[in-house]
Design a protein around this motif. Structure first.
Motif, mmCIF file in Angstrom:
data_model
loop_
_atom_site.group_PDB
_atom_site.id
_atom_site.type_symbol
_atom_site.label_atom_id
_atom_site.label_comp_id
_atom_site.label_asym_id
_atom_site.label_seq_id
_atom_site.Cartn_x
_atom_site.Cartn_y
_atom_site.Cartn_z
ATOM 1 N N ALA A 131 42.859 35.572 40.546
ATOM 2 C CA ALA A 131 43.978 36.460 40.214
ATOM 3 C C ALA A 131 43.562 37.463 39.138
ATOM 4 O O ALA A 131 43.927 38.640 39.206
ATOM 5 N N ARG A 132 42.790 37.009 38.157
ATOM 6 C CA ARG A 132 42.292 37.931 37.129
ATOM 7 C C ARG A 132 41.408 39.009 37.757
ATOM 8 O O ARG A 132 41.476 40.171 37.371
ATOM 9 N N LEU A 133 40.584 38.608 38.723
ATOM 10 C CA LEU A 133 39.705 39.574 39.381
ATOM 11 C C LEU A 133 40.498 40.586 40.209
ATOM 12 O O LEU A 133 40.110 41.743 40.326
ATOM 13 N N LEU A 134 41.608 40.149 40.783
ATOM 14 C CA LEU A 134 42.424 41.019 41.638
ATOM 15 C C LEU A 134 43.409 41.889 40.860
ATOM 16 O O LEU A 134 43.964 42.836 41.416
ATOM 17 N N ALA A 135 43.634 41.572 39.607
ATOM 18 C CA ALA A 135 44.736 42.160 38.834
ATOM 19 C C ALA A 135 44.776 43.687 38.842
ATOM 20 O O ALA A 135 45.850 44.265 39.019
ATOM 21 N N LYS A 136 43.652 44.346 38.676
ATOM 22 C CA LYS A 136 43.670 45.817 38.597
ATOM 23 C C LYS A 136 43.790 46.466 39.966
ATOM 24 O O LYS A 136 44.601 47.371 40.162
ATOM 25 N N ALA A 137 43.002 46.017 40.913
ATOM 26 C CA ALA A 137 42.959 46.667 42.221
ATOM 27 C C ALA A 137 44.102 46.236 43.143
ATOM 28 O O ALA A 137 44.578 47.028 43.947
ATOM 29 N N GLN A 138 44.524 44.976 43.035
ATOM 30 C CA GLN A 138 45.556 44.445 43.928
ATOM 31 C C GLN A 138 46.572 43.632 43.120
ATOM 32 O O GLN A 138 46.628 42.406 43.228
ATOM 33 N N PRO A 139 47.384 44.293 42.304
ATOM 34 C CA PRO A 139 48.295 43.555 41.420
ATOM 35 C C PRO A 139 49.286 42.655 42.155
ATOM 36 O O PRO A 139 49.633 41.580 41.655
ATOM 37 N N ASP A 140 49.730 43.047 43.342
ATOM 38 C CA ASP A 140 50.669 42.202 44.087
ATOM 39 C C ASP A 140 50.001 40.899 44.540
ATOM 40 O O ASP A 140 50.589 39.816 44.430
ATOM 41 N N SER A 141 48.773 41.011 45.011
ATOM 42 C CA SER A 141 48.029 39.813 45.415
ATOM 43 C C SER A 141 47.745 38.919 44.215
ATOM 44 O O SER A 141 47.843 37.692 44.303
ATOM 45 N N ALA A 142 47.411 39.546 43.091
ATOM 46 C CA ALA A 142 47.150 38.781 41.868
ATOM 47 C C ALA A 142 48.408 38.043 41.431
ATOM 48 O O ALA A 142 48.355 36.864 41.058
ATOM 49 N N ARG A 143 49.554 38.719 41.495
ATOM 50 C CA ARG A 143 50.822 38.089 41.109
ATOM 51 C C ARG A 143 51.155 36.917 42.028
ATOM 52 O O ARG A 143 51.554 35.848 41.567
ATOM 53 N N ASP A 144 50.970 37.115 43.340
ATOM 54 C CA ASP A 144 51.253 36.036 44.297
ATOM 55 C C ASP A 144 50.354 34.831 44.058
ATOM 56 O O ASP A 144 50.815 33.684 44.094
ATOM 57 N N LEU A 145 49.098 35.089 43.795
ATOM 58 C CA LEU A 145 48.152 34.004 43.533
ATOM 59 C C LEU A 145 48.505 33.290 42.227
ATOM 60 O O LEU A 145 48.488 32.061 42.153
ATOM 61 N N ALA A 146 48.856 34.062 41.218
ATOM 62 C CA ALA A 146 49.254 33.474 39.933
ATOM 63 C C ALA A 146 50.515 32.624 40.098
ATOM 64 O O ALA A 146 50.619 31.544 39.507
ATOM 65 N N LEU A 147 51.439 33.078 40.887
ATOM 66 C CA LEU A 147 52.663 32.305 41.143
ATOM 67 C C LEU A 147 52.325 30.994 41.857
ATOM 68 O O LEU A 147 52.859 29.937 41.518
ATOM 69 N N TRP A 148 51.424 31.058 42.840
ATOM 70 C CA TRP A 148 50.986 29.854 43.551
ATOM 71 C C TRP A 148 50.401 28.842 42.565
ATOM 72 O O TRP A 148 50.713 27.654 42.620
ATOM 73 N N VAL A 149 49.564 29.327 41.638
ATOM 74 C CA VAL A 149 48.949 28.438 40.643
ATOM 75 C C VAL A 149 50.022 27.867 39.723
ATOM 76 O O VAL A 149 50.034 26.679 39.420
#
Length: 173
Positions: A131-149
């Motif tokens: 999620a940290r790696l995705l945060a800048k380029a794909q914030p929605d994916s990062a948020r979804d992954l963070a929510l899953w965690v």
């Protein structure tokens, strides 16, 4: 006493010292761990000891020393076919701290490489770092992954839980 058990206990106590901000004690224990590794030929423990030491030096602002130790781990692990998941996750955190996401991405273990571990929740830690790696380029994916965690049961180890929470916070900033 078994040197492997002693090395594992030393590593865990170093983590506790780091979490408590007792860097001088942590550095002393790192030296003890490094000596144990050398004298008992526990070469598989070298990356862990170097990364713990790098984390301490990073926290103290000794960036040159921290980077030198991280680079040594990178050179040691590049020669290995398989990098242990905890080692790759710890190294990823340090690389992200020094703003090297491309290098960190190369170390991201595949989900199937991560064993189920309720004590440390390596799968959750891996996902939080992704999620940290995705945060800048794909914030929605990062948020979804963070929510899953976030919705997973927390790790039983409080240090792992703290690392996981910190990674989630950094992914969402």
């Amino acid at each position: 006493s078994d040197p492997r058990i002693r090395a594992a206990l030393l590593a865990r106590s170093i983590e506790l010292d780091i979490a408590a901000g007792r860097y001088a004690t942590a550095l002393h224990r790192c030296e003890t761990l490094e000596n144990l590794i050398e004298t008992r030929d526990l070469t598989d423990r070298i990356p862990e000891a170097l990364l713990l030491s790098a984390e301490i030096h990073w926290s103290l602002g000794n960036l040159t020393t921290a980077i030198r130790k991280e680079d040594r781990v990178l050179s040691v692990t590049q020669a290995q076919e398989h990098i242990p998941v905890p080692t790759s996750l710890r190294l990823m955190r340090l690389l992200l701290a020094r703003d090297e996401p491309q290098q960190a991405r190369l170390l991201l273990p595949k989900p199937e490489q991560v064993r189920h571990d309720p004590l440390e929740d390596l799968a959750g830690q891996r996902a939080a770092l992704e999620a940290r790696l995705l945060a800048k380029a794909q914030p929605d994916s990062a948020r979804d992954l963070a929510l899953w965690v976030h919705l997973r049961p927390p790790p039983m180890c409080c240090l792992s839980s703290a690392r996981l929470s910190r990674d989630l916070a950094l992914a969402l900033l």
